[in-house]
Design a protein around this motif. Structure first.
Motif, PDB file in Angstrom:
ATOM      1  N   GLY A  60       1.269  -0.645   0.061  1.00 33.08           N
ATOM      2  CA  GLY A  60       0.057  -0.234  -0.122  1.00 33.08           C
ATOM      3  C   GLY A  60       0.800   0.733   0.299  1.00 33.08           C
ATOM      4  O   GLY A  60       0.537   2.282  -0.790  1.00 33.08           O
ATOM      5  N   SER A  61       2.452   1.382   0.972  1.00 37.20           N
ATOM      6  CA  SER A  61       2.966   2.020   0.517  1.00 37.20           C
ATOM      7  C   SER A  61       2.883   2.340  -0.758  1.00 37.20           C
ATOM      8  O   SER A  61       3.049   3.628  -1.431  1.00 37.20           O
ATOM      9  CB  SER A  61       3.839   1.921   2.168  1.00 37.20           C
ATOM     10  N   ASP A 157      -6.126   7.548  -0.213  1.00 33.79           N
ATOM     11  CA  ASP A 157      -5.685   6.570   0.295  1.00 33.79           C
ATOM     12  C   ASP A 157      -6.509   5.912   1.069  1.00 33.79           C
ATOM     13  O   ASP A 157      -6.946   6.027   1.826  1.00 33.79           O
ATOM     14  CB  ASP A 157      -4.731   6.899   1.989  1.00 33.79           C
ATOM     15  N   GLN A 160      -7.943   1.059   4.576  1.00 31.57           N
ATOM     16  CA  GLN A 160      -9.027   0.301   5.466  1.00 31.57           C
ATOM     17  C   GLN A 160     -10.328   0.596   4.749  1.00 31.57           C
ATOM     18  O   GLN A 160     -11.190   0.550   5.046  1.00 31.57           O
ATOM     19  CB  GLN A 160      -8.668   1.387   6.638  1.00 31.57           C
ATOM     20  N   SER A 181      -3.614  -1.690   0.270  1.00 31.05           N
ATOM     21  CA  SER A 181      -2.919  -2.317   0.846  1.00 31.05           C
ATOM     22  C   SER A 181      -3.469  -3.677   0.624  1.00 31.05           C
ATOM     23  O   SER A 181      -4.507  -4.001   0.646  1.00 31.05           O
ATOM     24  CB  SER A 181      -2.375  -1.560   1.990  1.00 31.05           C
ATOM     25  N   LYS A 186      -5.575  -5.635   6.396  1.00 27.28           N
ATOM     26  CA  LYS A 186      -6.808  -5.015   5.726  1.00 27.28           C
ATOM     27  C   LYS A 186      -8.053  -5.773   5.767  1.00 27.28           C
ATOM     28  O   LYS A 186      -7.513  -7.198   5.681  1.00 27.28           O
ATOM     29  CB  LYS A 186      -6.395  -4.990   4.580  1.00 27.28           C
TER      30      LYS A 186
END
Ligand SMILES: *Cc1c(COP(=O)(O)O)cnc(C)c1O
Length: 375
Positions: A60-61, A157, A160, A181, A186
């Motif tokens: 995810g980053s 983002d 989540q 992510s 998650k």
């Protein structure tokens, strides 16, 4: 009774044979990086999110980092984001030597406050990066309106928030790019790290596909400088199996949230704890079920003692992190985030949670308040 914060073993038991068969197929094929399994997952998730394009990456980053790179972020650019989030949201901005500019959150949704966004937009603003925290979308129509006025892109983002919607549109399909992510905790978690970027824009998708393989569109010809950030076939094999269950798992999380709400009400706890607030335009997918109380630290210790998993997401807002002292923020400057960081506590919400476990959590919290503040 023991109630873990998350029970991945219970989820695995329910799909064990399917997942193992899928992993075995990959072992027989011996194709591990990108390839047809990743492409199929990208197609399915592109459809699921409603963007058409989806690009599998290593985390995810990296989904966030590659989005910033694909949008041409360079040193000194300002990216507006929130301080009440996982570190990664701002860390990726700094890695490009761009500057995270923190906008405070709303006390209810805990998401970016669009009312405070306008004041922070400058000539140097290159993108807006709102977070859909805990599984519900930020107020995207206001954020997108301000972004469009300035002609800057919006990076969601959505790490989540897979499956969450706002006014019927899925997270990841509301901005210029959507970042997901597949970290195991998650709502759609792999067996390790993994991530995805979604976009409606074919050109951005093309840039992302090049950037994740060192900026190359054909072997050993490099158009730009990218990085190595790809999704593995093994992860895709696991995620493909799990994707078929995502809808039902999400519904179970939502049902658990409703059960908490009813039971906390019946237990008379609504004047000592604040329950998660859902914006009526949102379909909340509850990656976390996060309550608030000024007695947070004592309650957390008590729950742990009683065998109930709980966690503080997040104890220190990013503008007050040691590594961000260089940005020059002061305590008190982003008060809503700072207060949230002192009061939030996440409780077990995972799909396999039983009614008895939820009742035990609520009863234990009631006990805590009876003992700590006798009438
Ligand atoms: C998990 C998460 C990330 C990063 O995802 P990784 O896959 O762990 O790199 C980014 N932002 C938020 C809000 C997250 O919850």
């Amino acid at each position: 009774m023991n109630v873990p914060l998350l029970d991945l073993k219970a989820q695995f038991q329910s799909i064990r044979h399917e997942v193992l068969a899928s992993i075995e197929d990959v072992c027989d094929e011996q194709g591990f990086v990108l390839g047809p399994r990743v492409e199929r997952l990208e197609q399915d998730l592109g459809k699921y999110v409603g963007t058409g394009h989806a690009v599998g990456v290593a985390s995810g980053s990296d989904a966030l980092l590659l989005s910033l790179m694909a949008l041409g972020v360079t040193p000194g650019d300002e990216i507006l984001t929130v301080p009440f989030t996982f570190f990664s949201t701002a860390g990726v901005i700094s890695r490009l030597q761009a500057i995270p500019v923190f906008v405070d959150i709303q006390a209810g949704s805990l998401n970016m406050d669009p009312e405070q966004l306008a004041d922070r937009l400058t000539e140097r603003t290159k993108a807006i990066l709102p977070v859909h925290l805990f599984g519900q979308c930020a107020e995207m129509e206001k954020i997108s309106y301000l972004a469009a006025e300035r002609g800057v892109p919006v990076i969601e983002d959505a790490c989540q928030a897979i499956g969450a919607t706002r006014n019927g549109v899925r997270a990841g399909g509301l901005g210029t790019t959507g970042c997901f992510s597949f970290f195991p905790s998650k709502n759609l978690g792999g067996f390790g790290d993994g991530g995805l970027v979604t976009t409606h824009d074919a050109n951005i998708a093309d840039r992302l596909r090049a950037l994740r393989v060192h900026g190359s569109r054909s072997d050993y010809h490099h158009h730009t400088i990218g990085m190595n950030s790809r999704l593995d076939a093994l992860q895709a094999a696991v995620l493909q199996v799990k994707l078929a269950y995502l809808e039902q798992w999400t519904e179970k999380r939502r049902a658990n949230a409703q059960a908490y709400e009813r039971l906390f009400g019946e237990a008379g706890l609504l004047d000592v704890i604040t329950l998660p607030v859902t914006d009526p335009a949102n379909y909340h997918v509850y990656n976390q079920y996060t309550i608030r109380t000024p007695k947070r630290d004592q309650l957390s210790a008590y729950l742990t003692e009683q065998g109930i998993g709980n966690k503080i997401y997040y104890p220190v807002p990013l503008h007050l992190q040691e590594c961000y002292q260089v940005l020059g923020y002061q305590k008190g400057q982003l008060p809503v985030s700072e207060q949230a960081a002192q009061e939030v506590l996440s409780l077990p919400i995972y799909s396999e949670l039983t009614t008895e476990q939820i009742e035990y959590v609520v009863q234990t919290i009631k006990q805590f308040f009876v003992v700590s503040s006798p009438a």
